[in-house]
Scaffold this active site. Structure first.
Site, PDB file in Angstrom:
ATOM      1  N   THR A  27      15.138  43.150  -0.553  1.00  0.00           N
ATOM      2  CA  THR A  27      16.274  43.898  -1.088  1.00  0.00           C
ATOM      3  C   THR A  27      17.195  44.305   0.057  1.00  0.00           C
ATOM      4  OG1 THR A  27      15.022  44.752  -2.972  1.00  0.00           O
ATOM      5  CG2 THR A  27      16.945  46.032  -2.288  1.00  0.00           C
ATOM      6  N   THR A  30      21.044  41.927   3.854  1.00  0.00           N
ATOM      7  CA  THR A  30      20.630  40.693   4.524  1.00  0.00           C
ATOM      8  C   THR A  30      19.774  39.836   3.587  1.00  0.00           C
ATOM      9  OG1 THR A  30      20.598  41.944   6.599  1.00  0.00           O
ATOM     10  CG2 THR A  30      19.665  39.738   6.640  1.00  0.00           C
ATOM     11  N   GLY A  83      14.819  42.320   4.815  1.00  0.00           N
ATOM     12  CA  GLY A  83      15.551  42.880   5.943  1.00  0.00           C
ATOM     13  C   GLY A  83      14.848  44.087   6.526  1.00  0.00           C
ATOM     14  N   ALA A  84      15.511  44.736   7.477  1.00  0.00           N
ATOM     15  CA  ALA A  84      14.993  45.968   8.090  1.00  0.00           C
ATOM     16  C   ALA A  84      16.171  46.808   8.535  1.00  0.00           C
ATOM     17  CB  ALA A  84      14.086  45.658   9.267  1.00  0.00           C
ATOM     18  N   LYS A  95      12.202  50.664   7.136  1.00  0.00           N
ATOM     19  CA  LYS A  95      12.821  50.082   5.959  1.00  0.00           C
ATOM     20  C   LYS A  95      13.033  51.184   4.914  1.00  0.00           C
ATOM     21  CE  LYS A  95      11.412  46.230   4.233  1.00  0.00           C
ATOM     22  NZ  LYS A  95      12.833  45.863   4.021  1.00  0.00           N
ATOM     23  N   GLY A  97      16.413  51.810   3.583  1.00  0.00           N
ATOM     24  CA  GLY A  97      17.799  52.222   3.468  1.00  0.00           C
ATOM     25  C   GLY A  97      18.390  51.916   2.101  1.00  0.00           C
ATOM     26  N   GLU A 104       8.960  47.065  -1.714  1.00  0.00           N
ATOM     27  CA  GLU A 104       9.008  46.138  -0.591  1.00  0.00           C
ATOM     28  C   GLU A 104       7.672  46.099   0.152  1.00  0.00           C
ATOM     29  OE1 GLU A 104      13.769  46.398   0.526  1.00  0.00           O
ATOM     30  OE2 GLU A 104      12.363  47.789   1.456  1.00  0.00           O
ATOM     31  N   LYS A 122      20.194  45.896  14.569  1.00  0.00           N
ATOM     32  CA  LYS A 122      18.982  46.526  14.030  1.00  0.00           C
ATOM     33  C   LYS A 122      17.815  46.490  15.027  1.00  0.00           C
ATOM     34  CE  LYS A 122      21.235  47.051  10.195  1.00  0.00           C
ATOM     35  NZ  LYS A 122      20.907  46.373   8.951  1.00  0.00           N
TER      36      LYS A 122
END
Length: 228
Positions: A27, A30, A83-84, A95, A97, A104, A122
């Site tokens: 999610t 990215t 993503g991260a 993670k 955000g 996740e 990041k």
């Protein structure tokens, strides 16, 4: 023309996906590009099944024709791409955000391999500049927030419009500003001991590979050594 570094990293990660794989869809901004590229490959004949970590990612996958399955229909995943918000060279992550950290983490832990995709902003030396998201139950949230603050952070409940933000699971997100996280593993243990905390956004020992897109058009790939 400026380079979309998120898209660059995400599309590189999709190269790891092969026919027959069961794939976890992350999610965020990215992961969006990874799902889009997967959709293109499915249209070209790639045969996969997938599960999504959020309602938004599920809707995107459906629109692109990516075959989705229920969690009760599979016993695990081959690969998750996500993503991260921050990552260090040991592939410890922050993670959440986007508010989907619980789902996740469930999906990532149920995968043989997790690939993290990110832009170079990041990648950090020390975690903590990005507020650490912690998912908490709404019941007696004031007490949970007070307990979180005792760990040495400034806590702010995430808002959405005029009210408090709610996750897909109906919980609140407490964004905890530590500034610097000296030991992610020690902090994770402390968070897990707080009653009212559902899950936290520290991902430790989960990601196997990080693919980082850079403004110059290059890609850095970091692999976590086995046994770490």
């Amino acid at each position: 023309m400026s380079i979309n570094v998120k898209q660059l990293a995400a599309e590189k990660a999709v190269e790891y996906v092969v026919d027959g794989m069961k794939v976890g869809l992350g999610t965020g901004s990215t992961a969006y590009w990874a799902i889009r590229k997967l959709g293109e490959r499915v249209q070209e004949g790639l045969k996969i099944t997938a599960v999504a970590t959020s309602v938004a990612s599920e809707e995107q996958a459906r629109e692109l024709g990516i075959p989705l399955v229920g969690f009760g229909d599979i016993d695990g995943l081959d690969l998750t791409i996500d993503g991260a918000d921050e990552l260090n060279h040991d592939l410890e992550l922050i993670k959440g955000g986007g508010g989907a950290l619980l789902r996740e983490k469930i999906v990532a832990r149920g995968s043989k391999q997790m690939i993290v995709v990110a832009d170079e902003s990041k990648a950090v030396g020390t975690l903590g500049q990005f507020p650490l998201p912690v998912e908490i139950v709404p019941f007696a949230w004031e007490w949970t927030v007070a307990d979180l603050a005792k760990l040495g952070c400034t806590v702010e409940l995430r808002r959405s419009g005029d009210g408090l933000y709610k996750t897909d699971n109906g919980n609140y997100i407490a964004d905890c500003r530590f500034g610097t996280i000296v030991s992610a593993s020690e902090l994770a243990a402390s968070l897990q001991n707080i009653t009212g905390v559902v899950e936290h956004g520290l991902f430790i020992g989960i990601a196997a590979v990080a693919i980082i897109g850079k403004q110059d058009g290059s890609i850095e790939i970091i692999e976590r050594e086995h046994g770490e």
